[in-house]
Design an enzyme around this catalytic site. Structure first.
Site, PDB file in Angstrom:
ATOM      1  N   LYS A 272       0.767  -1.276   0.031  1.00 51.60           N
ATOM      2  CA  LYS A 272       0.038  -0.150  -0.104  1.00 51.60           C
ATOM      3  C   LYS A 272       0.756   1.341  -0.009  1.00 51.60           C
ATOM      4  CE  LYS A 272      -3.885  -1.887   2.629  1.00 51.60           C
ATOM      5  NZ  LYS A 272      -4.995  -1.790   1.500  1.00 51.60           N
ATOM      6  N   ARG A 346     -10.339 -11.677   2.126  1.00 58.11           N
ATOM      7  CA  ARG A 346     -11.182 -12.660   1.551  1.00 58.11           C
ATOM      8  C   ARG A 346     -10.676 -14.114   1.487  1.00 58.11           C
ATOM      9  NH1 ARG A 346     -11.323  -8.996  -3.933  1.00 58.11           N
ATOM     10  NH2 ARG A 346     -11.285  -7.593  -2.279  1.00 58.11           N
TER      11      ARG A 346
HETATM   12  N1  BES Z   1      -8.086  -3.817   4.374  1.00 60.49           N
HETATM   13  C1  BES Z   1      -7.988  -3.426   3.037  1.00 60.49           C
HETATM   14  C2  BES Z   1      -9.307  -2.609   2.706  1.00 60.49           C
HETATM   15  C3  BES Z   1      -9.557  -1.322   3.430  1.00 60.49           C
HETATM   16  C4  BES Z   1      -8.982  -0.097   2.636  1.00 60.49           C
HETATM   17  C5  BES Z   1     -10.050  -1.008   4.896  1.00 60.49           C
HETATM   18  C6  BES Z   1      -9.074   1.094   3.159  1.00 60.49           C
HETATM   19  C7  BES Z   1      -9.988   0.123   5.121  1.00 60.49           C
HETATM   20  C8  BES Z   1      -9.725   1.356   4.398  1.00 60.49           C
HETATM   21  C9  BES Z   1      -8.415  -4.755   2.062  1.00 60.49           C
HETATM   22  O1  BES Z   1      -7.584  -5.685   2.569  1.00 60.49           O
HETATM   23  C10 BES Z   1      -7.640  -4.202   0.904  1.00 60.49           C
HETATM   24  O2  BES Z   1      -6.564  -3.791   0.794  1.00 60.49           O
HETATM   25  N2  BES Z   1      -8.526  -4.352  -0.169  1.00 60.49           N
HETATM   26  C11 BES Z   1      -7.989  -4.156  -1.488  1.00 60.49           C
HETATM   27  C12 BES Z   1      -8.742  -4.694  -2.603  1.00 60.49           C
HETATM   28  C13 BES Z   1      -8.065  -4.709  -3.837  1.00 60.49           C
HETATM   29  C14 BES Z   1      -6.839  -5.288  -3.958  1.00 60.49           C
HETATM   30  C15 BES Z   1      -8.915  -5.650  -4.849  1.00 60.49           C
HETATM   31  C16 BES Z   1      -8.794  -2.353  -1.840  1.00 60.49           C
HETATM   32  O3  BES Z   1      -9.913  -2.242  -1.441  1.00 60.49           O
HETATM   33  O4  BES Z   1      -8.118  -1.617  -2.441  1.00 60.49           O
HETATM   34 ZN    ZN Z   2      -5.462  -5.629   1.692  1.00 63.07          ZN
END
Ligand code: BES
Ligand code: ZN
Ligand code: ZN
Length: 491
Positions: A272, A346
């Site tokens: 990230k 997931r």
């Molecule tokens: N934990 C994150 C989702 C998240 C983002 C929660 C911001 C709270 C605040 C999750 O694991 C994630 O990174 N999801 C990705 C999925 C994508 C790679 C399809 C996302 O939402 O960007």
């Molecule tokens: Zn994630």
């Protein structure tokens, strides 16, 4: 904190502050006795229009002639327009004023709530005033050392509710407040002190009748072939802990609650951006909330059969971390191609849902997860996205959610999302593309739920307050605790 119900004249009660909630414009007759005893100070203030009773207005007066040291007038707005949420917000303003003065004994007069239009409320009207009030005075102070004022300031220690004919459910009030604080404490804690092992220890410390905790360690997780879940923790030195909490107080088949418990989400190799990454400590909010609900269920001796699963892991980037393109096997036998190591939640939930279906014969599965940034984008901090395969279950959750003002909002699970998740080499891939992130992430989970009634609650937006809210300060909100407890109360 002690909450008690008492029946005696307001003027006789000895407290640091006596709270009088009032509707707009006039002093009702029920308070004439108190007003006279206090030298007509309340009617004079209302007459001067310094206090109009507007929703959220508060005024503190040094009192004389009565046993309490101070009076606090709290505005409820127009009587005809009252809602349970307005009562919570009025309570929040009152208690926040009390909290900032560092007062410790509080008495709240509940007379005004008598005969209020609100028979459709799940709880009694005075309940909401106390609920909003108490939920709002949360502070996370664990790591503050030098801040002397904060440390020495007195906290509210005892609250009495006066002359509440409806007799609010104080046990329920106590339980929802301490469960919400418990969840907020877990989620606000930094990831170095809230590892999967620490959460396993916290789970084991939850005591109560009919509770049983089991923790599967890495070896047992391997034996169950939950390799999708395992793949998430491979890049971290913190071992995964698959935590199972059983609360059996009914002969029915269990409702299984699954909470996403990623104690830190760096994104893995699909790392990230640094900006805001510190917030990814809250990626275990689903697990924290579910654990708090279990503790409250036991404290309240609810007549239900519940199982919570927290597939806890940390998503880092060590030398053994999963790579984009890796294929992993789930407990169901289905194989998953990892397109993004940042879609890790997931992977853990797929195995937890599969485990529940394999061993627990669930009546229903409800998962709660900070699953997608897209949820945050869509709803901000205002709502939980809800998707599932059972409309009756979703309707019941929606009703419980409205009463808690922890709002869920339905989103679709169109069949076509199945196409988005087709992998070239495995049964399914873990990402369906940026454009459908909120819905396709839920569709991925649906593929593992099978025929079991299942609902997914994406709390990525609502679990963390970017700023103070009426009775939920900046930081972890604990959202979901009251939603689920209301759901079980109505069951
Ligand atoms: N934990 C994150 C989702 C998240 C983002 C929660 C911001 C709270 C605040 C999750 O694991 C994630 O990174 N999801 C990705 C999925 C994508 C790679 C399809 C996302 O939402 O960007
Ligand atoms: Zn994630
Ligand atoms: Zn995550």
């Amino acid at each position: 904190m002690k909450i008690t119900l008492r029946n005696s004249p307001e003027a006789d009660i000895k407290a640091d502050v006596l709270v009088i909630p009032l509707f707009e414009e006039q002093l009702p007759e029920i308070y004439t006795g108190l007003d006279v005893a206090a030298g007509n100070v309340i009617s004079r203030i209302i007459g001067s229009k310094d206090f109009t009773g507007k929703l959220g207005q508060t005024m503190i007066i040094q009192a004389s002639g009565i046993n309490s040291e101070r009076l606090l007038l709290a505005g409820l707005g127009k009587r005809k327009e009252i809602t349970h949420e307005k009562i919570r917000r009025s309570g929040a303003k009152a208690f926040s004023a009390i909290d900032s003065l560092g007062l410790s004994t509080v008495a709240v007069s509940a007379r005004i709530f008598k005969g209020l239009p609100g028979e459709h409320f799940l709880m009694k009207p005075a309940f909401y005033f106390l609920e909003g009030g108490l939920l709002g005075i949360y502070h996370y102070k664990k790591y503050k050392t030098a801040d002397g004022r904060e440390k020495t300031k007195k906290e509210i220690g005892a609250v009495s509710v006066l002359n509440d004919e409806a007799r609010i459910d104080t046990a329920w009030l106590q339980a929802v407040v301490s469960a919400t604080f418990f969840a907020r404490d877990m989620v606000n804690a930094p990831s170095n002190d809230m590892t999967p092992s620490v959460i396993a220890r916290i789970a084991k410390k939850i005591t109560g009748k009919n509770l049983k905790v089991t923790v599967l360690d890495r070896r047992k997780i391997e034996k169950e072939k939950m390799c999708a879940y395992l793949s998430v923790s491979k890049g971290s030195d913190e071992p995964p802990k698959f935590i199972i909490i059983e609360y059996k107080n009914a002969k029915t088949r269990p409702v299984v609650l699954i909470g996403k418990t990623i104690t830190f989400d760096s994104g893995g190799l699909d790392i990230k951006p640094g900006d805001g990454m510190e917030k990814m400590k809250y990626d275990m909010a689903g697990g924290g909330v579910v654990l708090a609900v279990m503790q409250a269920a036991a404290a309240l001796n609810l007549q239900v059969n519940l199982i919570a699963i927290l597939p806890a892991a940390e998503n880092l980037i060590g030398g053994s971390a999963s790579r984009p393109g890796d294929v992993v096997r789930t407990i169901t036998g289905k194989t998953v191609e990892i397109i993004s190591t940042d879609a890790e939640g997931r992977l853990t939930l797929a195995d937890a849902i599969g485990y529940a279906n394999k061993y627990m014969a669930p009546a229903a599965i409800i998962d709660m997860a900070t699953l997608t940034g897209a949820c945050n984008m869509a709803f901000g901090n205002e709502a939980i996205a809800m998707m599932g395969n059972d409309s009756q279950l979703m309707d019941r959750l929606k009703a419980a959610s409205e009463e808690a003002y922890e709002r869920v909002w339905p989103m679709p699970l169109f069949e076509e999302y199945g196409e988005y998740l087709k992998s070239d080499i495995a049964d399914i891939k873990n990402v369906g593309g940026r454009k459908s992130a909120l819905c396709s992430s839920a569709y991925f989970l649906k593929e593992f739920a099978g025929d079991t009634p299942w609902v997914h609650l994406d709390i990525a937006g609502a679990a963390w307050n970017d700023a103070d809210r009426p009775y939920s300060p900046k930081g972890a909100s604990g959202i979901g605790v009251r939603l689920l407890l209301n759901f079980f109360r109505k069951l």
